[in-house]
Design a protein around this motif. Structure first.
Motif, PDB file in Angstrom:
ATOM      1  N   UNK A 155     132.449-104.950  49.923  1.00 25.45           N
ATOM      2  CA  UNK A 155     133.728-105.219  49.287  1.00 25.45           C
ATOM      3  C   UNK A 155     133.692-103.826  48.322  1.00 25.45           C
ATOM      4  N   UNK A 156     134.258-102.950  48.456  1.00 30.13           N
ATOM      5  CA  UNK A 156     134.249-101.893  47.539  1.00 30.13           C
ATOM      6  C   UNK A 156     135.417-101.477  46.754  1.00 30.13           C
ATOM      7  N   UNK A 157     135.595-100.177  46.373  1.00 30.03           N
ATOM      8  CA  UNK A 157     136.752 -99.887  45.446  1.00 30.03           C
ATOM      9  C   UNK A 157     137.815 -99.107  45.946  1.00 30.03           C
ATOM     10  N   UNK A 158     138.343 -98.453  44.802  1.00 26.55           N
ATOM     11  CA  UNK A 158     139.380 -97.292  44.996  1.00 26.55           C
ATOM     12  C   UNK A 158     139.371 -96.200  44.055  1.00 26.55           C
ATOM     13  N   UNK A 159     137.866 -96.525  43.255  1.00 21.95           N
ATOM     14  CA  UNK A 159     137.404 -95.646  42.306  1.00 21.95           C
ATOM     15  C   UNK A 159     136.096 -94.754  42.317  1.00 21.95           C
ATOM     16  N   UNK A 160     135.621 -94.738  43.393  1.00 20.87           N
ATOM     17  CA  UNK A 160     134.268 -94.064  43.920  1.00 20.87           C
ATOM     18  C   UNK A 160     134.801 -92.813  44.214  1.00 20.87           C
ATOM     19  N   UNK A 161     133.621 -91.902  44.520  1.00 23.71           N
ATOM     20  CA  UNK A 161     133.957 -90.646  45.296  1.00 23.71           C
ATOM     21  C   UNK A 161     133.743 -90.719  46.728  1.00 23.71           C
ATOM     22  N   UNK A 162     134.408 -89.812  47.311  1.00 25.49           N
ATOM     23  CA  UNK A 162     134.330 -89.669  48.924  1.00 25.49           C
ATOM     24  C   UNK A 162     132.881 -89.739  49.236  1.00 25.49           C
ATOM     25  N   UNK A 163     132.029 -88.977  48.654  1.00 22.81           N
ATOM     26  CA  UNK A 163     130.679 -89.005  49.092  1.00 22.81           C
ATOM     27  C   UNK A 163     130.305 -90.416  49.326  1.00 22.81           C
ATOM     28  N   UNK A 164     130.325 -91.196  48.250  1.00 24.57           N
ATOM     29  CA  UNK A 164     129.974 -92.486  48.261  1.00 24.57           C
ATOM     30  C   UNK A 164     130.602 -93.483  49.051  1.00 24.57           C
ATOM     31  N   UNK A 165     131.775 -93.249  49.416  1.00 27.35           N
ATOM     32  CA  UNK A 165     132.536 -94.133  50.428  1.00 27.35           C
ATOM     33  C   UNK A 165     131.827 -93.778  51.883  1.00 27.35           C
ATOM     34  N   UNK A 166     131.644 -92.577  51.969  1.00 26.62           N
ATOM     35  CA  UNK A 166     131.452 -92.190  53.326  1.00 26.62           C
ATOM     36  C   UNK A 166     129.681 -92.577  53.404  1.00 26.62           C
ATOM     37  N   UNK A 167     128.857 -92.450  52.513  1.00 21.23           N
ATOM     38  CA  UNK A 167     127.757 -93.091  52.598  1.00 21.23           C
ATOM     39  C   UNK A 167     127.734 -94.560  52.888  1.00 21.23           C
ATOM     40  N   UNK A 222     127.707-104.217  60.528  1.00 22.83           N
ATOM     41  CA  UNK A 222     128.465-105.303  60.291  1.00 22.83           C
ATOM     42  C   UNK A 222     130.006-104.819  60.440  1.00 22.83           C
ATOM     43  N   UNK A 223     131.076-105.671  60.780  1.00 26.00           N
ATOM     44  CA  UNK A 223     132.350-105.354  60.759  1.00 26.00           C
ATOM     45  C   UNK A 223     133.185-105.609  59.359  1.00 26.00           C
ATOM     46  N   UNK A 224     132.436-106.221  58.622  1.00 28.30           N
ATOM     47  CA  UNK A 224     132.896-106.642  57.104  1.00 28.30           C
ATOM     48  C   UNK A 224     132.649-105.470  56.256  1.00 28.30           C
ATOM     49  N   UNK A 225     133.614-104.553  56.047  1.00 28.45           N
ATOM     50  CA  UNK A 225     133.544-103.537  55.043  1.00 28.45           C
ATOM     51  C   UNK A 225     135.000-103.292  54.766  1.00 28.45           C
ATOM     52  N   UNK A 226     135.457-103.528  53.616  1.00 29.72           N
ATOM     53  CA  UNK A 226     136.724-103.383  52.949  1.00 29.72           C
ATOM     54  C   UNK A 226     136.671-102.878  51.568  1.00 29.72           C
ATOM     55  N   UNK A 227     137.733-102.387  51.155  1.00 27.69           N
ATOM     56  CA  UNK A 227     138.025-102.213  49.673  1.00 27.69           C
ATOM     57  C   UNK A 227     139.132-102.977  48.936  1.00 27.69           C
ATOM     58  N   UNK A 228     138.873-102.841  47.800  1.00 24.16           N
ATOM     59  CA  UNK A 228     140.127-103.219  46.961  1.00 24.16           C
ATOM     60  C   UNK A 228     141.490-102.469  46.913  1.00 24.16           C
ATOM     61  N   UNK A 229     141.299-101.366  47.691  1.00 23.79           N
ATOM     62  CA  UNK A 229     142.414-100.880  48.276  1.00 23.79           C
ATOM     63  C   UNK A 229     143.542-101.748  49.324  1.00 23.79           C
ATOM     64  N   UNK A 230     142.839-102.615  49.737  1.00 25.03           N
ATOM     65  CA  UNK A 230     143.447-103.757  50.408  1.00 25.03           C
ATOM     66  C   UNK A 230     144.638-104.110  49.356  1.00 25.03           C
ATOM     67  N   UNK A 231     144.525-104.064  48.205  1.00 28.09           N
ATOM     68  CA  UNK A 231     145.483-104.677  47.198  1.00 28.09           C
ATOM     69  C   UNK A 231     146.638-103.887  46.910  1.00 28.09           C
ATOM     70  N   UNK A 232     146.154-102.670  47.165  1.00 25.91           N
ATOM     71  CA  UNK A 232     147.420-101.647  46.524  1.00 25.91           C
ATOM     72  C   UNK A 232     147.657-100.584  47.564  1.00 25.91           C
ATOM     73  N   UNK A 233     146.954-100.132  48.577  1.00 24.32           N
ATOM     74  CA  UNK A 233     147.379 -99.266  49.505  1.00 24.32           C
ATOM     75  C   UNK A 233     147.361 -99.371  50.917  1.00 24.32           C
TER      76      UNK A 233
END
Length: 821
Positions: free
Chosen positions: A140-152, A163-174
């Protein structure tokens, strides 16, 4: 020129006419005692505390941050900075930053070294993979890291762990922004541009308090309002926001009724034949079904549901239906409701049937909340596959597998990616046994906090938290990893209008804190993830190498970055994707020549039923839309799931305030911002307050079937029957640190919110709880700690002191070319 930017968040006016260029104004703030000549270097970056993407330079003196300034040439901001941009950087130097890893021993978090902490994480991962498989691990990640970090993270989670279980707190806002764009255009990607604010004749803001969430773009609107041929504003918001105060027409509908209002606007547009039939015929499918669905949705019908006079709805329909250039923006007032995607799609429909796309001043901005929310969506860290690939399309999965040099079966695509709300349910039930949380604070931001705290505290759940501070969530973790942040690491951020900025490292992080990219790479090395030929699955070590890897993944996709490089971003500043070698200047607007990514072979999604969330299958979509046009999707209005009753007679909406960001972990540590809004409050209208015998500053209790909070009352001009509570306030600066003190009344808005979500986007509902309001204690001379400069302004302006920042909040505003400090 200097000004108190807490008292005046938007700064001085620079009037300009429609179609003219927005004049530059360079804003700057240097720490007390630092003279401009003392700055040893300026390091390029972009804003971190909202989705605007304002370019700025970080001042460095003796290896520490000493201030910021805007960049006059930036296409997004023209040099302007908002209060969070000007002052928020000071949180980096907070004395309570995490500087060493922590692990739980005998029930307590104790310091350790990186090798011990990371080996503990890797060992637990191997154990779970052996015993229970990849479905036991979630990220469960964020909407505040950098592109390079999300991609990695996306590569290691999907192709490394599997795993199929990967999402961000962007679920709450975007999440709704993405889902609405996929529903209408077949693919994510912001159609419009911030430059459309310079050209629009009518700007319609649906549930979008731009004045507080994108302060710099609101400054742009204010400058146009002060110039010649100003735009006319339509504001749809139940609160008396600054947008509402400047609007040509303000509608304050009952919360949860946006769908009815929008269907009425579509009804009037079609009834008066304000339709661009050539555009509809050439670029859309579904018009007949839409027209049939809204045929009975008259303004009179909607007036009863929305509690807005029918004549005002008719007036709004005429405003958006007769203009030659309509720009619409949409945000949380639409996104965090039970028909979020359905309503956001109707805004797209309005533009499609009016042909208002792809030209200056005519566009849609389905806005984002957090600074790099767009990157989570592009990189596949929010539940979708990287590069806007379609998990239901085997050729897309095969293409991604080729990029990563793995077998297609390695990438889980047997079912829709797991959304965050379901991930936490799996953790509660025990099927997810390890949850790695990076850069976010669900123990304050998720709904129904008592439940969230209980599930995070389970002994059977192994929780890893990666953050700057010992947040409410980190206090419940098994391993806490100290992370570097903006200004202490390098990477890219893409804003809400697809502009990519490079943020470079200016200073060293404190203690042993590491960049999120380095933490993910360390984990990948320890797990020894391999591709199908036995080579390293992740072959990069540095941010720029990760960016180059992402470019290969994005090639030929809607979010094509192949024309960008770190050097180009340093030289040119922000550039909008798609950007290729053939189009090196980037793309200001999408859909200037038709709909480009809705074809069944290319689309990111086949769409969902807006009322049930059921996925449309490939055969059905191909039959509906064989030529890849925009889809006009209709939906009926449905009443909110939880309505007021005798015990809970109010509706409760949570939301944001100008001076804070997310769960206040950064802005609560900055004096200028925190003093402007130091404590939670509750808003109610004067009529409701009088009826209950309440007044400004009274201590009140807000209770719902889930929980309660106590706060002081601010009497405002909010619509009757509605309460508002800002969601930022948690417990890190209280005695208990992770929850209500001693089991007493809560402080966090999400003690009261409901575990429920929009059926299509899976975005939680934060706007439509039923609540009760009761007196706890009289004000006794005190008043609510709410700012007076915002939607929280009191009904009686003389009843409380005006919000001001004083000397510590004075920042430079310089309109002279090159006039930086």
């Amino acid at each position: 020129m200097k000004a108190d930017r807490i008292a005046d968040p938007w700064g001085a006016r620079a009037p300009y006419r429609r179609h003219d260029a927005w004049p530059s104004r360079v804003d700057a703030y240097l720490a007390e005692g630092v003279e401009p000549g003392a700055v040893q270097k300026w390091v390029g970056a972009a804003s971190l505390l909202h989705s605007g993407g304002d370019a700025m330079d970080i001042a460095v003196v003796d290896g520490r941050m000493a201030g910021v300034r805007g960049r006059a040439v930036d296409r997004v901001s023209r040099g302007r900075l908002g209060p969070k941009d000007l002052f928020g950087w000071q949180a980096n130097a907070s004395p309570d930053r995490l500087t060493r890893p922590l692990v739980r021993r005998d029930g307590h978090l104790v310091e350790t070294d990186w090798d011990t902490a990371m080996e503990l994480v890797a060992a637990r991962t191997r154990e779970l993979l052996d015993e229970r498989g990849p479905g036991s691990i979630g990220f469960y990640t964020s909407g505040q890291l950098f592109l390079e970090e999300y991609y990695t993270l996306a590569v290691l989670a999907r192709a490394g762990i599997g795993t199929n279980h990967l999402d961000g707190n962007t679920r709450l806002c975007t999440a709704t922004a993405a889902e609405a764009l996929k529903a209408s255009f077949g693919c994510d990607g912001q159609p419009g541009s911030f430059d459309d604010l310079d050209h629009a004749d009518v700007i319609a803001l649906f549930g979008h308090n731009m004045a507080e969430t994108q302060t710099v773009q609101w400054t742009r609107v204010l400058d146009r309002l002060a110039g010649g041929d100003p735009p006319r504003l339509l504001c749809v918001d139940p609160r008396p926001t600054q947008v509402a105060r400047h609007a040509t027409l303000h509608l304050a509908p009952r919360v949860g009724t946006n769908m009815a209002l929008l269907n009425a606007l579509l009804h009037e547009t079609i009834r008066h034949d304000r339709v661009d039939h050539d555009f509809v015929e050439a670029h859309t499918v579904g018009f007949e079904e839409l027209a049939e669905r809204v045929a009975s949705c008259t303004p009179e019908w909607a007036a009863d549901i929305c509690d807005v006079p029918a004549a005002r709805i008719t007036e709004a329909a005429e405003l958006v239906g007769t203009t030659d250039a309509l720009l619409s923006t949409v945000l949380q007032g639409v996104y965090q409701a039970h028909q979020a995607t359905a309503a956001a799609v109707q805004v797209n429909n309005l533009h499609l049937i009016r042909g208002m796309l792809g030209r200056p001043g005519a566009g849609v901005l389905q806005m984002n909340g957090q600074p790099s929310a767009q990157n989570t969506r592009e990189c596949g860290a929010d539940g979708d596959l990287p590069g806007f690939r379609n998990w239901q399309n085997d050729s897309h999965v095969a293409d991604l597998a080729k990029v990563w040099n793995v077998e297609p079966s390695t990438i889980p695509h047997f079912a829709p990616p797991t959304h965050a709300m379901q991930m936490f349910r799996y953790a509660e039930q025990g099927s997810i046994a390890m949850l790695w949380i990076s850069g976010t604070n669900p123990a304050v931001s998720l709904p129904e906090l008592a439940r969230v705290r209980a599930l995070l505290a389970q002994e059977r759940l192994f929780t890893v938290v990666q953050d700057l501070f010992l947040t409410e969530t980190a206090r419940l973790a098994d391993v806490v990893l100290p992370a570097a942040t903006w200004g202490e690491k390098t990477g890219t951020i893409t804003n809400a209008d697809r502009t990519v900025h490079l943020c470079e490292k200016a200073v060293e992080p404190p203690g042993e804190a590491r960049a999120d990219l380095d933490i993910f790479l360390d984990f990948a090395r320890r797990m020894d993830f391999r591709d199908k030929d036995g080579g390293p699955l992740i072959g990069w070590q540095e941010p720029e190498e990760a960016f180059e890897a992402w470019k290969r993944c994005s090639a030929g996709r809607p979010c094509d970055y192949t024309g960008l490089s770190y050097d180009r971003l340093r030289d040119a500043g922000g550039i909008q994707w798609p950007c290729t070698e053939a189009n090196p200047r980037g793309t200001e607007r999408l859909y200037t020549d038709g709909i480009t990514w809705a074809h069944p072979d290319h689309c990111e999604s086949y769409g969902k039923d807006l009322e049930t969330g059921a996925a449309v299958d490939p055969v059905e979509y191909r039959s509906l839309n064989p030529d890849g046009k925009a889809v006009l999707r209709a939906a009926a209005y449905v009443e909110p799931h939880e309505m007021p009753d005798d015990r809970h007679p109010f509706q409760l909406s949570t939301g944001r305030t100008l001076y804070h960001f997310h769960t206040r972990t950064k802005t609560g540590r900055v004096a200028q911002l925190d003093e402007a809004a130091p404590e939670v409050w509750v808003e109610a209208c004067a009529a409701d307050a009088m009826r209950l015998g309440l007044g400004e500053g009274d201590l009140v209790r807000v209770a719902t079937p889930r929980g309660a909070l106590e706060a002081r009352l601010r009497v405002t001009d909010i619509r009757p029957g509605l309460l508002f509570v800002p969601f930022h306030y948690g417990y890190w600066d209280t005695k208990e640190g992770d929850g209500p003190d001693g089991g007493g009344p809560g402080r966090a808005a999400n003690e009261t919110t409901i575990t429920d979500w929009d059926p299509a986007s899976k975005q939680p509902l934060f706007k439509t709880a039923a609540a009760a309001l009761t007196l706890v204690a009289r004000a006794d001379g005190r008043y609510a700690p709410a700012p007076t400069t915002t939607a929280s302004a009191p009904s009686d302006p003389d009843s409380v002191p005006a919000t001001a920042g004083g000397q510590q909040a004075y920042a430079t505003q310089n309109s002279e070319p090159g006039g930086t400090p």
